[in-house]
Design a protein around this motif. Structure first.
Motif, mmCIF file in Angstrom:
data_model
loop_
_atom_site.group_PDB
_atom_site.id
_atom_site.type_symbol
_atom_site.label_atom_id
_atom_site.label_comp_id
_atom_site.label_asym_id
_atom_site.label_seq_id
_atom_site.Cartn_x
_atom_site.Cartn_y
_atom_site.Cartn_z
ATOM 1 N N VAL A 265 96.480 59.641 46.564
ATOM 2 C CA VAL A 265 96.997 58.520 47.348
ATOM 3 C C VAL A 265 98.513 58.462 47.178
ATOM 4 O O VAL A 265 99.022 58.396 46.056
ATOM 5 C CB VAL A 265 96.344 57.197 46.884
ATOM 6 N N LYS A 266 99.231 58.473 48.313
ATOM 7 C CA LYS A 266 100.700 58.477 48.254
ATOM 8 C C LYS A 266 101.259 57.147 47.784
ATOM 9 O O LYS A 266 102.199 57.096 46.995
ATOM 10 C CB LYS A 266 101.276 58.814 49.632
ATOM 11 N N LYS A 279 95.261 52.476 43.500
ATOM 12 C CA LYS A 279 96.557 52.727 42.893
ATOM 13 C C LYS A 279 97.112 54.050 43.409
ATOM 14 O O LYS A 279 96.380 54.889 43.932
ATOM 15 C CB LYS A 279 96.418 52.787 41.369
ATOM 16 N N LYS A 280 98.405 54.222 43.245
ATOM 17 C CA LYS A 280 99.044 55.460 43.648
ATOM 18 C C LYS A 280 98.617 56.586 42.712
ATOM 19 O O LYS A 280 98.463 56.398 41.512
ATOM 20 C CB LYS A 280 100.569 55.294 43.611
#
Length: 414
Positions: A265-266, A279-280
């Motif tokens: 996930v960016k 979360k990133k």
């Protein structure tokens, strides 16, 4: 020469018969010295050896002392073991041949069993696949067949198969019927080059046969898979060879069957409407989390285009995981995957298990992913829609029709 000397010359050495008596001595045996050696006792011919009742006196000593008895001295310790009878040769070469032949028979039997199971499994899976009839029927003006294989992949928001509790848990809402949530065009080249996966934004402004200008997803809502397929063929000029549709319930089942997928996930995402809070960074997602990830419109300057990127990212990840040897050769994952996949998808009447296998292999081969080039907006019957960049879009679809790599200018820069 005397008579005694002639007699000795005629006898052979070692002859034990007594020789004639010398005038000055006792009888002698053949081979005995003619004269007595100094310091030795005279040989007595008629002397008898001692009898068993009269053992010879022993002159041997043990530990420096005279010993009694006439038998040989035995060493201290355990008595010697009796010698074993020699065994017959076992023939190791013959045993090796027998073992080798047995192993070959076992391997051949296992291969035969696997082949039987593969055939049975193929027919079992093929019989479970759900089909949508007349999706790819011919019509006037349909594009001609082109090299390679073209798939239309549709993600439907159908809630069929989800209970009320599942809908609340997955935040899918209560909408009835089915609409397209994502659409992709997959081109598998004949020459073995990398496949190309193109996202078709559902809000794209297109001409729907008999309906005028509208959003692409309106074709599915109005005429189902048949009208959607015909619309895609008209606007791209590419003939569709296979059609596959996946609903929400099937989507979740496939992800859980392969044990989840890893997605990077960016940016952090918090979308209560999609039941999503991420979360990133890279993380493992189960079916419910992955569904929220591909449905959310949060993040990015162009949420719908970011959404199509997430859908392509996820589809590549789940198919690559499903096609991995660790999943396919493990019956505890491959069987649930086969059941989940056949329950999840609907295909056209000409698509079978072998076609789905080729799809999985193509998606696991690191396809080139992109989105149709766009440029601005357009007002249509359904409201504001995304307008394609005609020149770049034509360049993209012409490359696919000719079974050639897509030019870099036509690829999504993001």
């Amino acid at each position: 020469m005397t008579e005694d000397d002639r007699t000795r010359a005629m006898r052979s050495p070692g002859d034990a018969r007594p020789l004639p008596r010398r005038q000055d001595g006792p009888l002698r045996s053949g081979g005995a010295p003619a004269h007595q050696m100094p310091g030795s006792e005279p040989t007595r011919v008629n002397e008898q050896p001692p009898t068993p009742e009269q053992p010879r006196p022993s002159s041997s000593r043990v530990y420096g002392k005279p010993r009694s008895g006439g038998g040989p001295v035995r060493p201290l310790g355990k008595p010697p073991k009796e010698p074993r009878e020699p065994r017959e040769p076992r023939g190791p070469r013959l045993r090796g041949r027998i073992r080798g032949a047995t192993i070959l028979k076992i391997i051949a039997a296992l291969v035969a069993v696997l082949l039987v199971l593969a055939v049975v499994g193929f027919f079992w899976i093929n019989g479970r696949i759900k089909t949508v009839e007349r999706v790819l029927d011919d019509y006037t003006g349909r594009p001609a067949d082109t090299p390679g294989t073209n798939w239309l992949l549709v993600g439907s928001d159908s809630r069929e198969g989800l209970s009320a509790a599942d809908r609340r848990k997955l935040a899918t809402g209560r909408a009835v019927g089915r609409r397209t949530d994502s659409m992709m065009l997959l081109h598998i080249p004949d020459g073995g080059d990398r496949p190309t996966l193109v996202s078709l934004p559902r809000d794209s402004a297109v001409s729907i046969p008999g309906q005028g200008r509208n959003k692409l997803n309106a074709a599915f809502a109005i005429g189902g898979p048949q009208l959607l397929t015909r619309t895609v063929e008209n606007v791209t000029g590419i003939r569709i060879d296979n059609y596959m549709e996946v609903g929400f319930a099937g989507f979740v089942g496939i992800v859980d069957a392969v044990g989840g997928v890893e997605i990077c996930v960016k940016n952090a995402i918090n979308d209560p409407k999609a039941g999503l809070k991420l979360k990133k960074g890279c993380q493992e997602m189960d079916g419910g989390t992955a569904l929220g990830y591909v449905r959310t419109r949060k993040g990015g300057a162009l949420p719908d285009f970011e959404r199509t990127k997430r859908q392509r990212q996820f589809l590549s990840a789940v198919v690559k995981k499903a096609a991995s040897p660790g999943v396919l050769i493990n019956p505890f994952t491959s069987i649930p995957l086969a059941i989940g996949a056949t329950d999840a998808v609907q295909v056209d009447g000409s698509t079978g298990a072998f076609d789905l296998l080729s799809l999985g292999l193509a998606m696991g081969g690191d396809p080139v992913t992109t989105v149709v080039p766009f440029g601005g907006n357009e007002s249509v019957a359904g409201g504001q829609a995304v307008k394609w960049d005609s020149a770049r879009a034509t360049q993209l679809f012409d490359a696919l029709k000719e079974d050639k790599p897509v030019p870099k200018d036509a690829l999504d820069k993001g």
